[in-house]
Motif scaffolding. Structure first.
Motif, PDB file in Angstrom:
ATOM      1  N   PHE A  26      47.366 -88.841  81.085  1.00  0.00           N
ATOM      2  CA  PHE A  26      48.917 -89.759  81.134  1.00  0.00           C
ATOM      3  C   PHE A  26      49.571 -88.477  81.675  1.00  0.00           C
ATOM      4  CE2 PHE A  26      46.526 -92.907  78.315  1.00  0.00           C
ATOM      5  CZ  PHE A  26      47.645 -93.984  78.059  1.00  0.00           C
TER       6      PHE A  26
ATOM      7  N   ASP B 277      58.846 -91.611  64.913  1.00  0.00           N
ATOM      8  CA  ASP B 277      58.526 -91.107  66.670  1.00  0.00           C
ATOM      9  C   ASP B 277      57.681 -91.863  66.791  1.00  0.00           C
ATOM     10  OD1 ASP B 277      59.922 -89.097  65.268  1.00  0.00           O
ATOM     11  OD2 ASP B 277      58.797 -87.915  65.500  1.00  0.00           O
TER      12      ASP B 277
ATOM     13  N   GLN C 225      56.093 -92.438  79.824  1.00  0.00           N
ATOM     14  CA  GLN C 225      54.222 -91.947  80.119  1.00  0.00           C
ATOM     15  C   GLN C 225      53.571 -92.764  81.240  1.00  0.00           C
ATOM     16  OE1 GLN C 225      54.883 -93.014  77.133  1.00  0.00           O
ATOM     17  NE2 GLN C 225      53.537 -93.804  76.084  1.00  0.00           N
TER      18      GLN C 225
ATOM     19  N   GLY D 220      51.197-101.682  82.004  1.00  0.00           N
ATOM     20  CA  GLY D 220      49.735-101.779  81.864  1.00  0.00           C
ATOM     21  C   GLY D 220      49.694-101.077  81.102  1.00  0.00           C
ATOM     22  N   ARG D 221      48.573 -99.960  81.259  1.00  0.00           N
ATOM     23  CA  ARG D 221      47.947 -99.144  80.360  1.00  0.00           C
ATOM     24  C   ARG D 221      49.411 -97.701  80.128  1.00  0.00           C
ATOM     25  NH1 ARG D 221      41.674 -98.606  82.082  1.00  0.00           N
ATOM     26  NH2 ARG D 221      40.826 -99.945  80.327  1.00  0.00           N
TER      27      ARG D 221
ATOM     28  N   SER E 227      52.406 -98.478  79.143  1.00  0.00           N
ATOM     29  CA  SER E 227      53.011 -99.158  77.522  1.00  0.00           C
ATOM     30  C   SER E 227      54.385 -99.509  77.914  1.00  0.00           C
ATOM     31  CB  SER E 227      52.576 -98.149  76.529  1.00  0.00           C
ATOM     32  OG  SER E 227      52.480 -98.626  75.599  1.00  0.00           O
TER      33      SER E 227
ATOM     34  N   THR F 152      44.486-100.223  73.679  1.00  0.00           N
ATOM     35  CA  THR F 152      43.982-100.586  74.835  1.00  0.00           C
ATOM     36  C   THR F 152      42.050 -99.921  75.268  1.00  0.00           C
ATOM     37  OG1 THR F 152      44.859 -98.242  76.766  1.00  0.00           O
ATOM     38  CG2 THR F 152      45.903-100.539  76.367  1.00  0.00           C
ATOM     39  N   GLY F 153      42.144-100.193  76.578  1.00  0.00           N
ATOM     40  CA  GLY F 153      41.018 -99.723  76.916  1.00  0.00           C
ATOM     41  C   GLY F 153      40.643 -98.359  77.251  1.00  0.00           C
ATOM     42  N   VAL F 154      41.799 -97.431  77.089  1.00  0.00           N
ATOM     43  CA  VAL F 154      41.543 -95.922  77.521  1.00  0.00           C
ATOM     44  C   VAL F 154      41.616 -95.417  76.081  1.00  0.00           C
ATOM     45  CG1 VAL F 154      43.744 -94.551  77.604  1.00  0.00           C
ATOM     46  CG2 VAL F 154      44.021 -96.156  78.946  1.00  0.00           C
TER      47      VAL F 154
ATOM     48  N   GLU G  85      37.776 -93.525  77.254  1.00  0.00           N
ATOM     49  CA  GLU G  85      38.296 -92.395  78.458  1.00  0.00           C
ATOM     50  C   GLU G  85      38.060 -91.779  77.984  1.00  0.00           C
ATOM     51  OE1 GLU G  85      40.999 -94.610  80.917  1.00  0.00           O
ATOM     52  OE2 GLU G  85      39.616 -95.719  81.341  1.00  0.00           O
ATOM     53  N   THR G  86      38.676 -90.501  78.786  1.00  0.00           N
ATOM     54  CA  THR G  86      38.914 -88.473  78.436  1.00  0.00           C
ATOM     55  C   THR G  86      40.191 -89.040  76.948  1.00  0.00           C
ATOM     56  OG1 THR G  86      38.954 -89.042  81.281  1.00  0.00           O
ATOM     57  CG2 THR G  86      40.007 -87.133  79.759  1.00  0.00           C
TER      58      THR G  86
ATOM     59  N   GLY H 171      47.966-103.143  77.129  1.00  0.00           N
ATOM     60  CA  GLY H 171      47.753-102.999  78.596  1.00  0.00           C
ATOM     61  C   GLY H 171      47.414-103.657  79.994  1.00  0.00           C
TER      62      GLY H 171
ATOM     63  N   ARG I 193      54.252 -98.509  66.616  1.00  0.00           N
ATOM     64  CA  ARG I 193      52.859 -97.955  65.911  1.00  0.00           C
ATOM     65  C   ARG I 193      53.921 -96.602  65.521  1.00  0.00           C
ATOM     66  NH1 ARG I 193      47.996 -98.023  63.520  1.00  0.00           N
ATOM     67  NH2 ARG I 193      47.245 -99.648  65.501  1.00  0.00           N
TER      68      ARG I 193
ATOM     69  N   LYS J 231      54.398 -92.788  65.279  1.00  0.00           N
ATOM     70  CA  LYS J 231      53.292 -90.909  65.414  1.00  0.00           C
ATOM     71  C   LYS J 231      53.241 -91.109  63.850  1.00  0.00           C
ATOM     72  CE  LYS J 231      54.614 -89.543  69.634  1.00  0.00           C
ATOM     73  NZ  LYS J 231      55.641 -87.829  70.473  1.00  0.00           N
TER      74      LYS J 231
ATOM     75  N   ASP K 292      50.127 -85.848  70.703  1.00  0.00           N
ATOM     76  CA  ASP K 292      51.586 -86.874  71.383  1.00  0.00           C
ATOM     77  C   ASP K 292      50.830 -87.436  72.213  1.00  0.00           C
ATOM     78  OD1 ASP K 292      53.258 -86.171  69.576  1.00  0.00           O
ATOM     79  OD2 ASP K 292      53.731 -84.394  70.359  1.00  0.00           O
TER      80      ASP K 292
ATOM     81  N   ALA L 255      49.431 -90.778  71.464  1.00  0.00           N
ATOM     82  CA  ALA L 255      49.873 -91.037  71.550  1.00  0.00           C
ATOM     83  C   ALA L 255      50.544 -91.946  72.752  1.00  0.00           C
ATOM     84  CB  ALA L 255      51.308 -90.582  70.702  1.00  0.00           C
ATOM     85  N   CYS L 256      50.408 -91.620  73.790  1.00  0.00           N
ATOM     86  CA  CYS L 256      50.859 -92.592  74.698  1.00  0.00           C
ATOM     87  C   CYS L 256      49.833 -92.851  75.339  1.00  0.00           C
ATOM     88  CB  CYS L 256      50.493 -91.558  76.457  1.00  0.00           C
ATOM     89  SG  CYS L 256      52.180 -89.727  76.563  1.00  0.00           S
ATOM     90  N   GLN L 257      48.742 -93.149  74.957  1.00  0.00           N
ATOM     91  CA  GLN L 257      47.711 -94.483  75.007  1.00  0.00           C
ATOM     92  C   GLN L 257      48.011 -95.738  74.142  1.00  0.00           C
ATOM     93  OE1 GLN L 257      43.470 -93.723  73.797  1.00  0.00           O
ATOM     94  NE2 GLN L 257      43.808 -91.087  75.180  1.00  0.00           N
ATOM     95  N   TRP L 258      49.438 -95.100  73.259  1.00  0.00           N
ATOM     96  CA  TRP L 258      49.139 -96.655  72.245  1.00  0.00           C
ATOM     97  C   TRP L 258      50.230 -97.752  72.362  1.00  0.00           C
ATOM     98  CZ3 TRP L 258      51.660 -93.189  67.581  1.00  0.00           C
ATOM     99  CH2 TRP L 258      50.316 -92.089  67.412  1.00  0.00           C
ATOM    100  N   VAL L 259      50.322 -98.674  72.664  1.00  0.00           N
ATOM    101  CA  VAL L 259      50.523-100.050  72.746  1.00  0.00           C
ATOM    102  C   VAL L 259      51.649-100.844  72.405  1.00  0.00           C
ATOM    103  CG1 VAL L 259      50.136-100.647  75.492  1.00  0.00           C
ATOM    104  CG2 VAL L 259      49.023-101.814  73.508  1.00  0.00           C
ATOM    105  N   PRO L 260      52.247-101.619  72.189  1.00  0.00           N
ATOM    106  CA  PRO L 260      52.292-103.096  71.381  1.00  0.00           C
ATOM    107  C   PRO L 260      51.937-103.277  70.950  1.00  0.00           C
ATOM    108  CG  PRO L 260      54.218-102.040  72.901  1.00  0.00           C
ATOM    109  CD  PRO L 260      53.286-101.603  73.218  1.00  0.00           C
TER     110      PRO L 260
END
Lengths: 321, 321
Positions: free
Chosen positions: A10, A42, A47, A107-108, A110, B73-75, B78-79, B107, B125, B127, B163, B166-171
């Motif tokens: 991200f 928070d 992103q 999408g991903r 968010s 999500t599927g993220v 990944e890395t 996502g 959600r 942090k 942090d 946290a960029c990976q999280w979705v509602p």
């Protein structure tokens, strides 16, 4: 394809602290009892998601960056709705390193709460509107029943899979241009010199970023950009530009206006000495392309035009060494 | 990794016709004038996104299917947030065919308008909550300033990158379990026999689907499933199950309750003759794992335990022929 890595990351975004949010009591785990949820605190906001495909033996050290349009995600570049390989697959087969973005809000990447963080509610694109805005058929040609839809008689869009295509669409906000551009800048900060391929809204962003960062964007390919910077470029010369245009503009006043604004910008660029090439498909005798050139039945041929143009550029040849 | 194809597709979902929606006037293209937008019409709703990675020479004809948890999500696969290769990369390097899902509402699967289609507003959600719910540190250990956060002293989670995580999280919505399960069923209809690896909420869904479709799910790996079916399994024997559990349960009453419910279900399965193996990491002397086992600093080792278990199964060996 022989890949060394499939990675993701991200870029951009910031921490936002939410307050005065409701405390709710809901069941979150399968079969569990409801629990208290406090939404004060928070969150990450703004992103952008990037998925990278890195070759073992890249055909060029310069990666391609794929930017989708409004209300879309990076899925646009993957398998077409009717199951053909997408531009991503062909580019990887050819040996390019590729980064696919899900822009801010989509999408991903968010999205953020509204009105707390983003003031407006999002827009959900209807199939009814898309049918004519994507120039698949006339406005009156859309019908909920797929069997009763009327497309342009020469349409190259895989219209039998239009409902599958609609699965790709995500809500969009109209006020997020600045944070989206900020994220694209952050991507270039991270990956350095690249070639940007942008579609529709993403094409407009690509034109803007190429003007801002001529050293990081070695070339721009804009597929039917829906917009362009509305100020005269400041420097004399910018990276080479290629634009592709499909069919059906003559029946579509809105698309004529969008395109006129882009052509004004291209003429500014040309006057300053920038190379701007355009592929106007109907003028070449190729009819029936929709707004989604990379999904149409001749998508692979159109991509070959793009990669031929790219590999002919001196700057790309020089990078290859 | 030598891949034959990277594909994507959507499963499940339906057409919904929206009416009585506002007509708004907003600017959508860069620099363009605002235009009228009519949000009455048809949209896709309830679809799930699947990204597939198909090997040139797969190590097994049976694909792995990766199901993330709630608000994710599927993220996740990944890395890792601190830039290490994720489980997806290791599995592809080992030669597995892998399908990664973004479940309904998350996502690239998109989401539907509320309250028009989904009755409730989504949950974001924080942090603050995640810090303790994911068992990275004590509830009081979270701070907006990353430098002032207090994690468990033996935590294996890459907390300096919290942090970024946290960029990976979705509602998330709490009322979408049925349509999510419907989409997972549709995926199995499409791809046939597979191995399901699910985390947290996705682990609970995996347990449920394995019970419903013992012929399509050859084995289930549940990473800290947050739930399980709450009815006694009806048949005598189900596919082999493996569950993995991290550290920090003794301080966490909610996670103790979640786990108790899963253990009850596992005991039902065992009583009926199903093989259920569990890896309780602290019991093996491996301390400090968070709820996100696949992101912790020993993620690669944990995956090797999973793949060793899988490749030891008679059903997987038989499929390999």
């Amino acid at each position: 394809m022989n890949l060394q890595a499939i990675c993701s990351f991200f870029v951009s975004g910031q921490n936002i602290t939410l307050s005065q949010q409701p405390r709710v009591r809901q069941r979150l785990a399968l079969g569990a009892t409801p629990r208290d949820i406090d939404m004060n605190g928070d969150i990450a906001s703004g992103q952008m998601y990037v998925q990278g495909f890195i070759q073992q033996h890249p055909v060029s050290p310069v990666p391609l960056v794929l930017w989708h349009g409004g209300g879309m995600t990076g899925v646009n570049w993957e398998t077409t709705p009717d199951g053909r390989p997408g531009w991503l697959q062909w580019l990887l087969d050819e040996g390019w390193n590729v980064y696919v973005c899900d822009a801010v809000e989509r999408g991903r990447a968010s999205w953020s709460p509204y009105p707390e963080v983003w003031p407006q509610a999002p827009l959900f694109r209807t199939k009814n509107e898309a049918w004519q805005m994507f120039r698949i058929g006339p406005a009156a040609g859309y019908h909920s029943d797929p069997g009763r839809r009327v497309a342009f008689s020469n349409s190259r869009f895989p219209q039998a899979s239009f409902d599958d295509f609609a699965c790709q669409w995500v809500p969009r906000w109209s006020g997020n241009e600045a944070i989206t551009l900020r994220a694209y800048h952050a991507l270039l900060d991270k990956i350095g010199p690249c070639i940007v391929i942008g579609h529709s809204q993403g094409g407009g962003f690509a034109l803007d970023i190429a003007r801002q960062r001529p050293r990081d964007v070695l070339a721009v390919v804009a597929l039917e950009p829906s917009g362009a910077p509305d100020t005269h470029p400041r420097e004399a010369s910018y990276p080479p530009h290629l634009a592709l245009w499909g069919d059906g503009f003559q029946q579509h006043v809105r698309w004529q206006r969008y395109r006129q604004r882009v052509e004004i910008y291209f003429n500014w660029l040309r006057a300053g000495g920038t190379r701007v090439d355009e592929i106007d498909l109907p003028a070449l005798g190729i009819y029936g392309n929709s707004h989604f050139l990379m999904l149409d039945d001749n998508a692979q041929h159109l991509l070959s035009r793009v990669t031929e143009w790219l590999t002919s550029l001196a700057c790309i040849q020089a990078a290859r060494g």
